[in-house]
Write a protein that holds these residues in place. Structure first.
Motif, PDB file in Angstrom:
ATOM      1  N   ASP A 242       0.823  -1.281  -0.184  1.00  0.00           N
ATOM      2  CA  ASP A 242       0.118   0.101   0.061  1.00  0.00           C
ATOM      3  C   ASP A 242       0.692   1.232   0.011  1.00  0.00           C
ATOM      4  O   ASP A 242       0.650   2.115  -0.630  1.00  0.00           O
ATOM      5  CB  ASP A 242      -1.087  -0.038   1.287  1.00  0.00           C
ATOM      6  CG  ASP A 242      -1.497   1.229   1.581  1.00  0.00           C
ATOM      7  OD1 ASP A 242      -1.870   1.937   0.387  1.00  0.00           O
ATOM      8  OD2 ASP A 242      -1.461   1.573   2.643  1.00  0.00           O
ATOM      9  N   ASN A 243       1.698   1.296   0.830  1.00  0.00           N
ATOM     10  CA  ASN A 243       2.731   2.321   0.838  1.00  0.00           C
ATOM     11  C   ASN A 243       2.146   3.825   1.253  1.00  0.00           C
ATOM     12  O   ASN A 243       2.437   4.829   0.774  1.00  0.00           O
ATOM     13  CB  ASN A 243       3.633   2.469  -0.235  1.00  0.00           C
ATOM     14  CG  ASN A 243       4.847   3.481  -0.314  1.00  0.00           C
ATOM     15  OD1 ASN A 243       5.431   3.570   0.682  1.00  0.00           O
ATOM     16  ND2 ASN A 243       5.089   4.163  -1.295  1.00  0.00           N
ATOM     17  N   GLY A 244       0.862   3.665   1.760  1.00  0.00           N
ATOM     18  CA  GLY A 244       0.421   5.024   2.258  1.00  0.00           C
ATOM     19  C   GLY A 244      -0.700   5.544   1.153  1.00  0.00           C
ATOM     20  O   GLY A 244      -1.133   6.531   1.242  1.00  0.00           O
TER      21      GLY A 244
ATOM     22  N   GLY B 147       1.681  10.707  -5.736  1.00  0.00           N
ATOM     23  CA  GLY B 147       2.061   9.639  -4.992  1.00  0.00           C
ATOM     24  C   GLY B 147       1.282   9.919  -3.616  1.00  0.00           C
ATOM     25  O   GLY B 147       0.597  10.950  -3.305  1.00  0.00           O
ATOM     26  N   PRO B 148       1.758   9.242  -2.554  1.00  0.00           N
ATOM     27  CA  PRO B 148       2.456   8.097  -2.613  1.00  0.00           C
ATOM     28  C   PRO B 148       1.892   6.855  -3.387  1.00  0.00           C
ATOM     29  O   PRO B 148       0.956   6.321  -3.096  1.00  0.00           O
ATOM     30  CB  PRO B 148       2.589   7.564  -1.284  1.00  0.00           C
ATOM     31  CG  PRO B 148       1.617   8.045  -0.378  1.00  0.00           C
ATOM     32  CD  PRO B 148       1.074   9.472  -1.327  1.00  0.00           C
ATOM     33  N   TYR B 149       2.583   6.594  -4.430  1.00  0.00           N
ATOM     34  CA  TYR B 149       2.223   5.321  -5.203  1.00  0.00           C
ATOM     35  C   TYR B 149       2.333   3.949  -4.234  1.00  0.00           C
ATOM     36  O   TYR B 149       3.246   3.975  -3.514  1.00  0.00           O
ATOM     37  CB  TYR B 149       2.899   5.123  -6.567  1.00  0.00           C
ATOM     38  CG  TYR B 149       2.697   6.107  -7.522  1.00  0.00           C
ATOM     39  CD1 TYR B 149       1.461   6.465  -7.973  1.00  0.00           C
ATOM     40  CD2 TYR B 149       3.641   7.206  -7.711  1.00  0.00           C
ATOM     41  CE1 TYR B 149       1.210   7.493  -8.976  1.00  0.00           C
ATOM     42  CE2 TYR B 149       3.219   8.492  -8.643  1.00  0.00           C
ATOM     43  CZ  TYR B 149       2.454   8.318  -9.046  1.00  0.00           C
ATOM     44  OH  TYR B 149       2.043   9.504 -10.035  1.00  0.00           O
ATOM     45  N   PRO B 150       1.739   2.972  -4.623  1.00  0.00           N
ATOM     46  CA  PRO B 150       1.911   1.507  -4.144  1.00  0.00           C
ATOM     47  C   PRO B 150       3.519   1.163  -4.558  1.00  0.00           C
ATOM     48  O   PRO B 150       3.779   1.787  -5.528  1.00  0.00           O
ATOM     49  CB  PRO B 150       0.852   0.645  -4.596  1.00  0.00           C
ATOM     50  CG  PRO B 150       0.102   1.317  -5.396  1.00  0.00           C
ATOM     51  CD  PRO B 150       0.498   2.925  -5.727  1.00  0.00           C
ATOM     52  N   THR B 151       4.040   0.427  -3.682  1.00  0.00           N
ATOM     53  CA  THR B 151       5.381  -0.156  -4.102  1.00  0.00           C
ATOM     54  C   THR B 151       5.239  -1.081  -5.229  1.00  0.00           C
ATOM     55  O   THR B 151       6.223  -1.419  -5.964  1.00  0.00           O
ATOM     56  CB  THR B 151       6.215  -0.806  -2.893  1.00  0.00           C
ATOM     57  OG1 THR B 151       5.279  -1.886  -2.310  1.00  0.00           O
ATOM     58  CG2 THR B 151       6.208   0.262  -1.905  1.00  0.00           C
ATOM     59  N   SER B 152       3.928  -1.470  -5.482  1.00  0.00           N
ATOM     60  CA  SER B 152       3.853  -2.734  -6.727  1.00  0.00           C
ATOM     61  C   SER B 152       2.582  -2.616  -7.043  1.00  0.00           C
ATOM     62  O   SER B 152       1.540  -2.056  -6.187  1.00  0.00           O
ATOM     63  CB  SER B 152       4.242  -4.009  -6.130  1.00  0.00           C
ATOM     64  OG  SER B 152       3.555  -5.167  -6.836  1.00  0.00           O
TER      65      SER B 152
HETATM   66  C1  LIG Z   1       6.321   5.348  -1.360  1.00  0.00           C
HETATM   67  O1  LIG Z   1       6.018   6.335  -0.707  1.00  0.00           O
HETATM   68  C2  LIG Z   1       6.927   7.218  -0.521  1.00  0.00           C
HETATM   69  C3  LIG Z   1       6.418   8.504  -0.112  1.00  0.00           C
HETATM   70  O2  LIG Z   1       5.704   8.155   1.346  1.00  0.00           O
HETATM   71  C4  LIG Z   1       7.651   7.782  -2.017  1.00  0.00           C
HETATM   72  O3  LIG Z   1       8.792   8.471  -1.587  1.00  0.00           O
HETATM   73  C5  LIG Z   1       7.995   6.100  -2.710  1.00  0.00           C
HETATM   74  O4  LIG Z   1       8.484   6.762  -3.905  1.00  0.00           O
HETATM   75  C6  LIG Z   1       6.748   5.552  -2.816  1.00  0.00           C
HETATM   76  N1  LIG Z   1       7.180   4.236  -3.309  1.00  0.00           N
HETATM   77  C7  LIG Z   1       6.876   3.890  -4.925  1.00  0.00           C
HETATM   78  C8  LIG Z   1       7.242   2.702  -5.230  1.00  0.00           C
HETATM   79  O5  LIG Z   1       6.284   4.790  -5.452  1.00  0.00           O
END
Ligand SMILES: *[C@@H]1O[C@H](CO)[C@@H](O)[C@H](O)[C@H]1NC(C)=O
Ligand SMILES: *[C@@H]1O[C@H](CO)[C@@H](O)[C@H](O)[C@H]1NC(C)=O
Ligand SMILES: *[C@@H]1O[C@H](CO)[C@@H](O)[C@H](O)[C@H]1NC(C)=O
Ligand SMILES: *[C@@H]1O[C@H](CO)[C@@H](O)[C@H](O)[C@H]1NC(C)=O
Ligand SMILES: *[C@@H]1O[C@H](CO)[C@@H](O)[C@H](O)[C@H]1NC(C)=O
Ligand SMILES: *[C@@H]1O[C@H](CO)[C@@H](O)[C@H](O)[C@H]1NC(C)=O
Length: 355
Positions: free
Chosen positions: A191-193, A306-311
């Motif tokens: 989720d990464n927020g 963003g913040p985009y998911p990590t995947s």
């Molecule tokens: C995850 O969120 C952080 C900011 O909260 C951002 O810097 C990071 O690029 C994000 N991850 C991706 C894969 O986008």
């Protein structure tokens, strides 16, 4: 801009991506005094008086993070006082100072340490507010048995409690407080927020849109990324507690067909790829508010992403819950009526399948 505790004093004029949270997530019950005392700890957690690269070696910083819990993660608290968000582990010096040398931190130790830290300011805090804060952390560390929180568990709280996807078994060791807490949403770590970011934008629109959640793409995406929870929980997070008659999912107008077609590019089914595109789109050139009270916030494009998911697995996960609910695991291509039913009824169905 991240929600910061300073918002409490002037909640109605604050501009943040998630205006409602500042008020709702304060450790209950909210008193002006408790936020004043908490904010006073900023004086002792200021880069001009501490080593900014070892913030968790200062009792005031540790206490500031704790009294801000529910409003800000420890990292957001650091950010709110312009300190680096990556810090060495909480030191044993700070722990020992708080426990008076004992190997476990008790509720009384926390109350005493807090009162000692604010003794030189005119601030004041009710003891039960502090007790509630301790019970939240003890619940997170799994130390509800009244023997106190050991050093390593306590230090873990500073490093990991802000990580998405980690829900404690209970939200407070105090059963009354646990029952009244907003349910924790068990988001996958990917989720990464991002879901909070989409929900924060939806909050800017839903307060002005009587038709509700299923009429614009930001709120649609927020509703979908709450698949691990429910849209009733989402609505409660977005609306400040002082709003009377907070709606429920059942009050929301059925999904707009026009919106559905916008997301599918005119097709009569929505695919995983459509959902991925719409979700990432919702996180691109995001909306922010210039301020104003609830109901009169003026959403503006921020130019930020963003913040985009990590995947994209994050989107696949919620799409699989929605596909399973609609009985479409084989294709994961969802027609309008099925998706509209999911949105209107999943919250009250108690049914939470995955493909
Ligand atoms: C995850 O969120 C952080 C900011 O909260 C951002 O810097 C990071 O690029 C994000 N991850 C991706 C894969 O986008
Ligand atoms: C932490 O602060 C104490 C003073 O309270 C100091 O003696 C100690 O060296 C500091 N520890 C680190 C790792 O900086
Ligand atoms: C830290 O203290 C300085 C000097 O008092 C002040 O100007 C500054 O605003 C403080 N920083 C924060 C983040 O409060
Ligand atoms: C706020 O603190 C002051 C003392 O600083 C106290 O007189 C007052 O009763 C407190 N108010 C509340 C609501 O706790
Ligand atoms: C639990 O919290 C409530 C509300 O603050 C308080 O009235 C009650 O005394 C607490 N119960 C225990 C066992 O601490
Ligand atoms: C669908 O897209 C069009 C063109 O971008 C836009 O004007 C319209 O408001 C959208 N409808 C909904 C319900 O989002």
């Amino acid at each position: 801009m991240l929600p910061i505790l300073g918002a409490v004093a002037s909640a109605v004029t604050l501009a943040t991506a998630f205006p409602a949270l500042d008020v709702r997530q304060l450790p209950a019950p909210i008193t002006a005094n408790s936020s004043v005392s908490c904010l006073s700890l900023r004086n002792g957690c200021n880069a001009t008086v501490i080593d900014p690269n070892n913030a968790w070696n200062y009792t005031d910083c540790a206490l500031l993070a704790i009294c801000s819990e529910g409003v800000s993660t420890p990292q957001q608290t650091l950010n709110s006082v312009n300190l680096p968000t990556t810090q060495p582990r909480l030191t044993e010096d700070v722990f020992n100072q708080m426990t008076g040398g004992a190997d476990r931190l008790t509720q009384q130790n926390y109350v005493d340490a807090y009162n000692a830290a604010i003794a030189s300011t005119p601030a004041f805090i009710r003891t039960y507010v502090l007790q509630g804060q301790y019970e939240t952390i003890a619940a997170w560390t799994g130390d509800c048995d009244d023997s106190g929180i050991p050093y390593s568990n306590f230090a873990d709280w500073f490093d990991y409690s802000g990580t998405a996807g980690v829900c404690p078994a209970v939200q407070s060791c105090n059963a009354t407080l646990a029952a009244s807490a907003d349910p924790c949403v068990p988001q996958p770590i990917t989720d990464n927020g991002s879901c909070n970011g989409v929900a924060g934008q939806c909050a800017l629109f839903i307060q002005q849109d009587v038709d509700g959640l299923f009429q614009n793409s930001l709120c649609l995406m927020a509703s979908m990324c709450y698949a691990e929870s429910t849209t009733d929980v989402l609505i409660n997070k977005m609306f400040p507690s002082y709003v009377s008659n907070i709606p429920t999912t059942a009050d929301q107008t059925r999904l707009s067909l026009d919106l559905f077609h916008n997301v599918t590019g005119g097709n009569n089914v929505m695919t995983l790829q459509n959902a991925i595109d719409a979700y990432y789109g919702a996180l691109t050139n995001t909306y922010d508010s210039l301020g104003g009270p609830w109901g009169a916030q003026d959403p503006q494009r921020s130019g930020n992403n963003g913040p985009y998911p990590t995947s994209t697995d994050y989107v696949s996960n919620f799409w699989s819950i929605i596909s399973a609910w609609t009985g479409l695991c084989d294709t994961q291509e969802i027609p309008y009526d099925n998706l509209a039913d999911y949105l209107s009824y999943a919250a009250s169905s108690g049914y939470h399948p995955t493909c």
